[in-house]
Design an enzyme around this catalytic site. Structure first.
Site, mmCIF file in Angstrom:
data_model
loop_
_atom_site.group_PDB
_atom_site.id
_atom_site.type_symbol
_atom_site.label_atom_id
_atom_site.label_comp_id
_atom_site.label_asym_id
_atom_site.label_seq_id
_atom_site.Cartn_x
_atom_site.Cartn_y
_atom_site.Cartn_z
ATOM 1 N N ASP A 9 2.174 -3.855 -9.753
ATOM 2 C CA ASP A 9 1.943 -5.180 -10.321
ATOM 3 C C ASP A 9 2.267 -5.215 -11.810
ATOM 4 O O ASP A 9 2.923 -6.138 -12.302
ATOM 5 C CB ASP A 9 0.485 -5.602 -10.110
ATOM 6 C CG ASP A 9 0.093 -5.554 -8.647
ATOM 7 O OD1 ASP A 9 0.996 -5.431 -7.801
ATOM 8 O OD2 ASP A 9 -1.109 -5.623 -8.351
ATOM 9 N N HIS A 47 0.834 -1.211 0.000
ATOM 10 C CA HIS A 47 0.000 0.000 0.000
ATOM 11 C C HIS A 47 0.867 1.258 0.000
ATOM 12 O O HIS A 47 0.479 2.289 0.541
ATOM 13 C CB HIS A 47 -0.989 -0.003 1.177
ATOM 14 C CG HIS A 47 -2.054 -1.055 1.021
ATOM 15 N ND1 HIS A 47 -3.190 -0.861 0.274
ATOM 16 C CD2 HIS A 47 -2.118 -2.321 1.487
ATOM 17 C CE1 HIS A 47 -3.934 -1.969 0.303
ATOM 18 N NE2 HIS A 47 -3.297 -2.878 1.030
HETATM 19 P P1 NG1 Z 1 -3.268 -6.965 -5.404
HETATM 20 O O1 NG1 Z 1 -2.847 -7.683 -4.233
HETATM 21 O O2 NG1 Z 1 -2.809 -7.600 -6.674
HETATM 22 O O3 NG1 Z 1 -4.738 -6.716 -5.402
HETATM 23 C C1 NG1 Z 1 -3.084 -4.293 -5.048
HETATM 24 C C2 NG1 Z 1 -2.718 -3.263 -6.106
HETATM 25 C C3 NG1 Z 1 -1.258 -2.837 -6.012
HETATM 26 C C4 NG1 Z 1 -0.881 -2.448 -4.595
HETATM 27 C C5 NG1 Z 1 -1.312 -3.567 -3.628
HETATM 28 C C6 NG1 Z 1 -1.069 -3.208 -2.186
HETATM 29 C C7 NG1 Z 1 -3.837 -3.336 -8.294
HETATM 30 C C8 NG1 Z 1 -3.866 -3.962 -9.622
HETATM 31 N N1 NG1 Z 1 -2.934 -3.818 -7.438
HETATM 32 O O4 NG1 Z 1 -2.502 -5.516 -5.369
HETATM 33 O O5 NG1 Z 1 -1.023 -1.772 -6.905
HETATM 34 O O6 NG1 Z 1 -1.452 -1.216 -4.241
HETATM 35 O O7 NG1 Z 1 -2.694 -3.857 -3.760
HETATM 36 O O8 NG1 Z 1 0.292 -2.982 -1.951
HETATM 37 O O9 NG1 Z 1 -4.623 -2.449 -8.017
#
Ligand code: NG1
Length: 418
Positions: free
Chosen positions: A188, A50
């Protein structure tokens, strides 16, 4: 209809049964073989959670598990994409800006996202036929969604003859994925697009920068699944987007309170604020300006950014104990200050630590999904065993509960002729 194995990959002796099946499904659905195969890996984030949407650094690595798309360009604007898994119904639409969204939570939105974005930016009007396969668990914090967006995105750039560098494409795909309604950061898409095998990647944002750091050969990165899905297109989406708003609000209060607006402007970023105040100064300014939830959110973001810097040093010097301690600090902060852990994530982290892990933490957005643990070569068996036998998933967990694997630091997305 073509028989089994009629459209295998062109590489001699390529006996990967998943690829043979992919070619068969493509042939049955569209007739003839695909022309190309694109692939994009999922990722596990080692530390820096985050922080990306606050323009602060992260330290993930790409996984050996990935999304693959067998595809063939079309001469018109039609896009038809199917999935080898019966869980996901085929999607069909026309390329252009403003593509109508499928229902919230529908996987087709992750297929439409890159078409919509590349059509808006580059006027692309070329469709394709494609079939998707993946060995990444869905909604588990391993970025199956961004792997799909990236794999479709590079397929589309290939059929359209667009020449974009990996960093530029990763930035565009991060924007593209916001089509699905999540105001995500760019971690990601970046690591899935451009990671080096054998390495973790330190990523900084605005502008996007990536630096590969070798993972010591005796380190073992263990990923384990709570079995609780964290659908960011569903229930976790609002909780995720709320965190992002709270971080913005917290920063605005801190900046106003210490009078930074006068020098830096009211749209000062987290990195600019940290450059000015330093980590300790920022924490003190947070204590002075904030309380309750906003203080907790702010404290997580600032301490997590500091942990990423420290973790990069621990990784570079092979200090597994130090790295593990930072992972534990990260998990505690995500649980207590950021409010994104869950009883299942806490239980799985505890199992990994009892099994001898140097550290363990939730990975990805949280609210369910996976944990990541650090073991070394002679403790990894104990960690895996503790997870598989000691985790009591509880009533809401699904069939993947307690599944664990050792992650192999893998290379980013690629495309090749079929
Ligand atoms: P995941 O765990 O793939 O849902 C999400 C966000 C990242 C990052 C993380 C927390 C998307 C695609 N991915 O990841 O950018 O903020 O949470 O570190 O929104």
């Amino acid at each position: 209809m073509a028989g089994p194995g009629a459209y295998p990959g062109v590489r001699d002796g390529d006996a990967d049964p998943a690829l043979v099946h992919l070619g068969d499904v493509f042939g049955e659905r569209f007739g003839g073989p695909p022309s190309h195969l694109s692939r994009a890996p999922g990722r596990v984030n080692l530390i820096g959670e985050h922080t990306d949407y606050n323009d602060l650094p992260v330290l993930p690595m790409a996984l050996q598990r990935e999304v693959k798309v067998a595809y063939r360009g079309r001469d018109d604007e039609v896009v038809r994409v199917a999935n080898v898994s019966g869980e996901f119904a085929p999607v069909e639409f026309r390329v252009g800006p403003g593509i109508e969204r499928s229902a919230p939570g529908h996987w087709g939105n992750y297929v439409k996202a890159p078409f919509d974005e590349l059509a808006r930016r580059f006027g692309i009007r070329k469709g394709l036929d494609g079939v998707v396969t993946s060995d990444l668990p869905v909604a588990s914090g391993l970025s199956s969604s961004s792997a799909l967006v990236n794999a479709v995105g590079i397929a589309l750039t290939q059929v359209s003859g667009l020449a974009l560098g990996p960093l530029e494409l990763a930035d565009i795909m991060a924007e593209a994925e916001r089509y699905t309604g999540t105001r995500g950061g760019g971690m990601d898409q970046a690591v899935s697009m451009a990671a080096d095998s054998g390495h973790a990647t330190r990523i900084d944002f605005a502008p996007l920068r990536m630096r590969s750091i070798a993972i010591p050969s005796e380190w073992r990165i263990v990923v384990a699944d709570t079995g609780v899905r964290a659908e960011k297109s569903g229930r976790a989406q609002e909780a995720y987007n709320a965190r992002r708003r709270e971080c913005e609000e917290a920063l605005a209060h801190v900046v106003a309170n210490v009078g930074l607006e006068r020098s830096g402007g009211s749209d000062m970023t987290y990195p600019a604020m940290l450059d000015t105040l330093g980590f300790d100064g920022a924490l003190a300014a947070g204590e002075a300006a904030l309380d309750g939830k906003l203080l907790r959110r702010f404290r997580h973001v600032v301490t997590e950014a500091r942990r990423v810097d420290q973790a990069e040093v621990a990784l570079s010097t092979g200090d597994a104990e130090g790295f593990g301690a930072l992972m534990i600090g990260s998990h505690d902060s995500l649980r207590d200050d950021y409010g994104v852990s869950s009883p299942e994530l806490d239980a799985l982290v505890a199992c990994a630590r009892e099994g001898g892990a140097a550290g363990a933490r939730l990975t990805g957005a949280g609210f369910g999904g996976c944990i990541v643990a650090l073991a070394v070569s002679d403790t990894v068996a104990g960690v895996l065993d503790a997870i598989r036998t000691g985790y009591d998933p509880g009533p809401v967990a699904g069939p993947t509960a307690g599944q664990a694997f050792v992650a192999v630091p893998s290379r980013g997305a690629s495309v090749r002729p079929w």
